[in-house]
Design a protein around this motif. Sequence first.
Motif, short mmCIF file in Angstrom:
data_model
loop_
_atom_site.label_atom_id
_atom_site.label_comp_id
_atom_site.label_asym_id
_atom_site.label_seq_id
_atom_site.Cartn_x
_atom_site.Cartn_y
_atom_site.Cartn_z
N THR A 1 -43.33 1.94 24.36
CA THR A 1 -43.51 3.57 24.45
C THR A 1 -45.07 4.04 25.33
O THR A 1 -45.23 5.09 25.54
CB THR A 1 -43.63 4.42 23.15
OG1 THR A 1 -44.54 3.55 22.08
CG2 THR A 1 -42.00 4.09 22.56
N ALA A 2 -45.82 2.83 25.36
CA ALA A 2 -47.12 3.12 25.84
C ALA A 2 -47.87 1.82 26.35
O ALA A 2 -47.12 0.62 25.96
CB ALA A 2 -47.95 3.65 24.99
N LEU A 3 -48.70 1.72 27.11
CA LEU A 3 -49.26 0.54 27.48
C LEU A 3 -50.61 0.44 26.49
O LEU A 3 -51.18 1.23 26.04
CB LEU A 3 -49.99 0.84 29.00
CG LEU A 3 -50.67 -0.11 29.41
CD1 LEU A 3 -49.40 -1.08 30.16
CD2 LEU A 3 -51.22 0.34 30.93
N LYS A 4 -50.40 -0.92 26.01
CA LYS A 4 -51.51 -1.19 25.27
C LYS A 4 -52.95 -0.79 25.56
O LYS A 4 -53.06 -0.89 26.69
CB LYS A 4 -51.54 -2.71 24.67
CG LYS A 4 -50.75 -3.26 23.66
CD LYS A 4 -51.70 -3.75 22.53
CE LYS A 4 -51.02 -3.74 21.32
NZ LYS A 4 -50.47 -5.15 20.76
N ASN A 5 -53.85 -0.47 24.68
CA ASN A 5 -55.15 -0.07 24.91
C ASN A 5 -56.06 -1.21 25.33
O ASN A 5 -56.85 -1.80 24.77
CB ASN A 5 -55.99 0.60 23.96
CG ASN A 5 -57.13 0.95 24.22
OD1 ASN A 5 -57.68 1.33 25.48
ND2 ASN A 5 -58.02 1.04 23.25
N THR A 6 -56.07 -1.82 26.71
CA THR A 6 -56.52 -2.98 27.23
C THR A 6 -56.78 -2.50 28.81
O THR A 6 -56.56 -1.41 29.04
CB THR A 6 -55.69 -4.20 27.15
OG1 THR A 6 -54.61 -3.97 28.03
CG2 THR A 6 -55.20 -4.51 25.83
N ASP A 7 -57.65 -3.69 29.46
CA ASP A 7 -57.95 -3.31 30.80
C ASP A 7 -56.66 -3.69 31.60
O ASP A 7 -56.90 -4.14 32.87
CB ASP A 7 -59.19 -3.20 31.20
CG ASP A 7 -59.82 -4.93 30.84
OD1 ASP A 7 -58.69 -5.40 30.35
OD2 ASP A 7 -60.85 -5.10 30.92
N ILE A 8 -55.72 -4.27 30.95
CA ILE A 8 -54.58 -4.89 32.04
C ILE A 8 -54.12 -3.95 32.84
O ILE A 8 -53.91 -2.81 32.85
CB ILE A 8 -53.31 -5.09 30.98
CG1 ILE A 8 -53.79 -6.54 29.95
CG2 ILE A 8 -52.09 -5.49 31.84
CD1 ILE A 8 -52.90 -6.60 28.92
N LYS A 9 -54.06 -4.59 34.35
CA LYS A 9 -53.50 -3.69 35.42
C LYS A 9 -52.13 -4.07 35.76
O LYS A 9 -51.88 -5.51 35.64
CB LYS A 9 -54.39 -3.80 36.52
CG LYS A 9 -55.87 -3.06 36.73
CD LYS A 9 -55.91 -2.79 38.29
CE LYS A 9 -57.47 -1.90 38.31
NZ LYS A 9 -57.75 -1.03 37.51
N VAL A 10 -51.31 -3.12 35.90
CA VAL A 10 -49.91 -3.78 36.01
C VAL A 10 -49.50 -3.32 37.65
O VAL A 10 -49.76 -2.11 38.01
CB VAL A 10 -48.98 -2.61 35.04
CG1 VAL A 10 -47.43 -3.00 35.39
CG2 VAL A 10 -49.23 -2.70 33.81
N GLY A 11 -48.78 -4.36 38.17
CA GLY A 11 -48.51 -4.21 39.45
C GLY A 11 -47.00 -3.96 39.64
O GLY A 11 -46.24 -4.42 38.68
N VAL A 12 -46.60 -2.79 40.62
CA VAL A 12 -45.09 -2.34 40.68
C VAL A 12 -44.98 -2.14 42.09
O VAL A 12 -45.59 -2.32 42.80
CB VAL A 12 -44.66 -1.38 39.78
CG1 VAL A 12 -44.92 -1.55 38.42
CG2 VAL A 12 -45.55 -0.07 40.43
N GLN A 13 -43.30 -2.38 42.47
CA GLN A 13 -42.90 -2.13 43.62
C GLN A 13 -42.83 -0.44 43.64
O GLN A 13 -42.07 0.11 42.90
CB GLN A 13 -41.80 -2.81 44.01
CG GLN A 13 -41.41 -2.66 45.80
CD GLN A 13 -39.90 -3.11 45.70
OE1 GLN A 13 -39.55 -4.07 45.09
NE2 GLN A 13 -39.29 -2.96 46.95
N GLN A 14 -43.45 0.20 44.79
CA GLN A 14 -43.40 1.63 44.81
C GLN A 14 -41.87 2.17 44.66
O GLN A 14 -41.00 1.51 45.05
CB GLN A 14 -43.85 1.98 46.11
CG GLN A 14 -44.40 3.37 46.08
CD GLN A 14 -45.16 3.54 47.60
OE1 GLN A 14 -46.23 2.66 47.81
NE2 GLN A 14 -44.68 4.27 48.43
N ASP A 15 -41.86 3.06 43.85
CA ASP A 15 -40.39 3.76 43.81
C ASP A 15 -39.30 3.08 43.20
O ASP A 15 -38.40 3.69 42.90
CB ASP A 15 -40.14 4.47 45.29
CG ASP A 15 -40.99 5.36 45.95
OD1 ASP A 15 -41.68 6.19 45.07
OD2 ASP A 15 -41.43 5.17 47.09
N THR A 16 -39.61 2.13 42.62
CA THR A 16 -38.49 1.29 41.72
C THR A 16 -38.56 1.71 40.36
O THR A 16 -39.62 2.50 39.89
CB THR A 16 -38.88 -0.26 41.95
OG1 THR A 16 -40.18 -0.69 41.23
CG2 THR A 16 -38.77 -0.72 43.45
N THR A 17 -37.75 1.32 39.66
CA THR A 17 -37.68 1.75 38.18
C THR A 17 -38.80 1.06 37.34
O THR A 17 -39.16 1.88 36.51
CB THR A 17 -36.36 1.23 37.49
OG1 THR A 17 -36.04 -0.26 38.02
CG2 THR A 17 -35.15 1.88 37.83
#
Length: 255
Positions: A116-132
Amino acid sequence: DDGILYMATNAAFPPYEYKEGDNFAGIDVEIATEIAKKLGMELQIADVEFGSIIGGVSTGKYDIGMAGMTVTEERKQSVNFSNTYATGIQVIIVKDGSSITSLDDIFVFNDEGDPTALKNTDIKVGVQQDTTGDIYSSDAIKKWGFNDLADDGSTTTDRVVRFKTGAEAVAALKSGKVDCVIIDNEPAKSFVAANEGIHILAGDNEYAVEDYAICVDKGNTELLDKINKALDELKADGTIDGIINKYIPKDGGAQ
Ligand code: GLN
């Protein structure tokens, strides 16, 4: 009416679609070829950005979109989807030796086991634009909603980094620009096989199981019906299973 079935895809999503020299290859390419044969048409493929496939189909530029595309309620507002022909699961790729060792290091889960949420860390998440992976991560209304929803209520917008292709997201992971990449399981396996020093996080990802289908313009129900009939026949005679098994061996260590 020119006897050509125009298909839009994003050929950077192995094993569903990719380039082999000048040629298109992959599960979707082979299934589409079989469908075109059944329809007595010639398949012509356009390689476009993933995010422009639905617009291109709904404006009639292409007849179909086929790109390991997940059926979602929001996309259904713009296009119709065929019957589903494959399943995908969102998984997470990290660098070997990463401090992220389980999904609990990234997500806050609710009682149903959904993130339901991103943990409160400084982790950066990479995704492919416009995908699920992007939609779930970026939009608080939809699913995981990493924006504004860190477990301390802080804004996390800048923690989701969007790339044009999965390969670019993986390159950013390797160079340390992001800490993990969220992407469909089969492309994830291809990227891990092709790159040293990264792996898929083990864990129960059943919350992120998706159906892949072909999208067609809402006005073109005649084509949709023909595609569904062709898909049914290709399923019944084992053609689709044969194509999928060729690219994804059954003992291939599915998640
Ligand atoms: N299945 C994902 C989606 O539909 C990713 C598809 C892709 O990147 N080709 O959004």
